[in-house]
Scaffold this motif. Structure first.
Motif, PDB file in Angstrom:
ATOM      1  N   LEU A 138     -88.346  -5.658  14.868  1.00 26.29           N
ATOM      2  CA  LEU A 138     -88.758  -4.779  13.779  1.00 26.29           C
ATOM      3  C   LEU A 138     -87.555  -4.240  13.029  1.00 26.29           C
ATOM      4  O   LEU A 138     -87.541  -4.223  11.786  1.00 26.29           O
ATOM      5  N   TRP A 139     -86.543  -3.802  13.765  1.00 25.36           N
ATOM      6  CA  TRP A 139     -85.328  -3.293  13.120  1.00 25.36           C
ATOM      7  C   TRP A 139     -84.709  -4.351  12.227  1.00 25.36           C
ATOM      8  O   TRP A 139     -84.354  -4.077  11.070  1.00 25.36           O
ATOM      9  N   PHE A 140     -84.607  -5.579  12.743  1.00 24.49           N
ATOM     10  CA  PHE A 140     -83.992  -6.653  11.959  1.00 24.49           C
ATOM     11  C   PHE A 140     -84.843  -6.999  10.736  1.00 24.49           C
ATOM     12  O   PHE A 140     -84.321  -7.203   9.639  1.00 24.49           O
ATOM     13  N   LYS A 141     -86.171  -7.036  10.926  1.00 24.46           N
ATOM     14  CA  LYS A 141     -87.076  -7.386   9.835  1.00 24.46           C
ATOM     15  C   LYS A 141     -86.997  -6.379   8.696  1.00 24.46           C
ATOM     16  O   LYS A 141     -87.175  -6.735   7.514  1.00 24.46           O
ATOM     17  N   GLN A 142     -86.735  -5.121   9.019  1.00 20.92           N
ATOM     18  CA  GLN A 142     -86.685  -4.069   8.005  1.00 20.92           C
ATOM     19  C   GLN A 142     -85.348  -3.999   7.272  1.00 20.92           C
ATOM     20  O   GLN A 142     -85.197  -3.220   6.332  1.00 20.92           O
ATOM     21  N   MET A 211     -84.261   5.299  16.739  1.00 18.83           N
ATOM     22  CA  MET A 211     -83.585   6.164  15.772  1.00 18.83           C
ATOM     23  C   MET A 211     -83.331   5.422  14.461  1.00 18.83           C
ATOM     24  O   MET A 211     -83.604   5.939  13.367  1.00 18.83           O
ATOM     25  N   LEU A 212     -82.837   4.195  14.544  1.00 22.47           N
ATOM     26  CA  LEU A 212     -82.508   3.432  13.339  1.00 22.47           C
ATOM     27  C   LEU A 212     -83.761   3.008  12.575  1.00 22.47           C
ATOM     28  O   LEU A 212     -83.770   2.987  11.344  1.00 22.47           O
ATOM     29  N   ILE A 213     -84.822   2.670  13.300  1.00 17.42           N
ATOM     30  CA  ILE A 213     -86.080   2.295  12.648  1.00 17.42           C
ATOM     31  C   ILE A 213     -86.647   3.489  11.876  1.00 17.42           C
ATOM     32  O   ILE A 213     -87.125   3.349  10.744  1.00 17.42           O
ATOM     33  N   LYS A 214     -86.596   4.675  12.469  1.00 15.91           N
ATOM     34  CA  LYS A 214     -87.065   5.878  11.773  1.00 15.91           C
ATOM     35  C   LYS A 214     -86.242   6.137  10.519  1.00 15.91           C
ATOM     36  O   LYS A 214     -86.780   6.536   9.477  1.00 15.91           O
ATOM     37  N   MET A 215     -84.937   5.903  10.608  1.00 15.44           N
ATOM     38  CA  MET A 215     -84.072   6.083   9.443  1.00 15.44           C
ATOM     39  C   MET A 215     -84.423   5.081   8.356  1.00 15.44           C
ATOM     40  O   MET A 215     -84.450   5.415   7.162  1.00 15.44           O
ATOM     41  N   GLN A 216     -84.694   3.835   8.750  1.00  9.20           N
ATOM     42  CA  GLN A 216     -85.098   2.810   7.785  1.00  9.20           C
ATOM     43  C   GLN A 216     -86.393   3.206   7.078  1.00  9.20           C
ATOM     44  O   GLN A 216     -86.516   3.083   5.853  1.00  9.20           O
ATOM     45  N   LYS A 218     -87.711   6.200   6.750  1.00  5.53           N
ATOM     46  CA  LYS A 218     -87.492   7.373   5.909  1.00  5.53           C
ATOM     47  C   LYS A 218     -86.852   6.973   4.591  1.00  5.53           C
ATOM     48  O   LYS A 218     -87.250   7.443   3.512  1.00  5.53           O
ATOM     49  N   LEU A 219     -85.872   6.093   4.656  1.00  7.81           N
ATOM     50  CA  LEU A 219     -85.196   5.634   3.444  1.00  7.81           C
ATOM     51  C   LEU A 219     -86.158   4.877   2.541  1.00  7.81           C
ATOM     52  O   LEU A 219     -86.148   5.065   1.313  1.00  7.81           O
ATOM     53  N   ARG A 220     -86.990   4.027   3.140  1.00  6.89           N
ATOM     54  CA  ARG A 220     -87.950   3.260   2.353  1.00  6.89           C
ATOM     55  C   ARG A 220     -88.941   4.197   1.648  1.00  6.89           C
ATOM     56  O   ARG A 220     -89.282   3.989   0.483  1.00  6.89           O
ATOM     57  N   LYS A 221     -89.380   5.235   2.360  1.00 10.14           N
ATOM     58  CA  LYS A 221     -90.307   6.199   1.775  1.00 10.14           C
ATOM     59  C   LYS A 221     -89.665   6.929   0.602  1.00 10.14           C
ATOM     60  O   LYS A 221     -90.296   7.125  -0.457  1.00 10.14           O
ATOM     61  N   GLU A 222     -88.400   7.336   0.761  1.00  8.10           N
ATOM     62  CA  GLU A 222     -87.690   8.043  -0.300  1.00  8.10           C
ATOM     63  C   GLU A 222     -87.508   7.140  -1.515  1.00  8.10           C
ATOM     64  O   GLU A 222     -87.617   7.592  -2.666  1.00  8.10           O
ATOM     65  N   GLN A 223     -87.236   5.867  -1.270  1.00  5.91           N
ATOM     66  CA  GLN A 223     -87.053   4.931  -2.376  1.00  5.91           C
ATOM     67  C   GLN A 223     -88.371   4.715  -3.126  1.00  5.91           C
ATOM     68  O   GLN A 223     -88.379   4.614  -4.363  1.00  5.91           O
TER      69      GLN A 223
END
Length: 228
Positions: A138-142, A211-216, A218-223
């Protein structure tokens, strides 16, 4: 190779103090300092084609835990510099530090994972392994296409999930791929490198992946909100 030398205690090896290396992961190096040119030449001449890689550590010259790198290919330049292709093999713990002709050496013992013998615990461990592997996917896919290409070019594609997670003394290969690919500082990676049970390593990797997936996300939502 060094790890086939028949001894597990007080084997003395040359140490390259530079970057982090992981079992099964390729680590290309540019050799230009005279001391390391000498070290690599001796590794080739002796037939070992191997040396230890450790990161620098304040007050110790280099860290207590490192990884053996095996030289797969070497290209020597006309001026004496060389480009070498290496791959990580076995982890080790430093017992004593030394110096030889300008480069570091160490007496070491091998680091091997403790095996889980209880069938019920082993089943839970396998489930944890599969869960963490899915998080890695999932992390890599995002990641963006550009980021994915950078990761694959640097460390190769994500390894397949092994059926027997205890087949190797170094544990599942995909974990080392994730550790080399994750955008983390050396310190947390070094802590996980030194772990000797698959369970604690999986839990450490899971914590960072979540942690990194949540950051991804969050960033996607902000964008998305910025575009609306």
């Amino acid at each position: 190779m060094l790890h086939r030398s028949g001894t597990d205690i007080a084997l003395e090896i040359p140490i390259f103090v530079c970057t982090m290396a992981f079992p099964g992961i390729h680590c290309p190096l540019h050799i230009y300092e005279p001391r390391y040119r000498l070290m690599i030449r001796r590794c080739m001449e002796s037939g070992s084609r191997s040396f230890g890689m450790c990161i620098p550590e304040e007050g110790k010259e280099f860290a207590d835990v490192g990884t053996i790198l095996e030289i797969k290919e070497i290209t020597v330049m006309p001026d004496g510099r060389s480009i070498i292709k290496t791959v990580g093999s076995q982890r080790f713990h430093v017992l004593e530090r030394g110096m030889k002709d300008g480069y570091c050496t160490a007496k070491i013992k091998w680091l091997k994972d403790e095996k889980e013998e209880d069938p019920a615990e082993l089943e839970e461990l396998q489930q944890l392994n599969e869960t963490c592997y899915c998080l890695a996917q999932l992390w890599f896919k995002q990641l963006s296409d550009e980021q994915q290409n950078c990761v694959v070019n640097a460390v190769g594609p994500l390894p397949e999930l092994e059926e027997d997670l205890q087949d190797s003394t170094q544990g599942p290969s995909w974990i080392w791929w994730v550790l080399s690919a994750l955008p983390l500082e050396y310190k947390p990676k070094q802590i996980i490198l030194a772990m000797t049970t698959i369970e604690e390593r999986l839990k450490g990797v899971r914590r960072f992946l979540v942690m990194l997936i949540k950051m991804q996300q969050k960033l996607r939502k902000e964008q998305q909100e910025a575009r609306n």
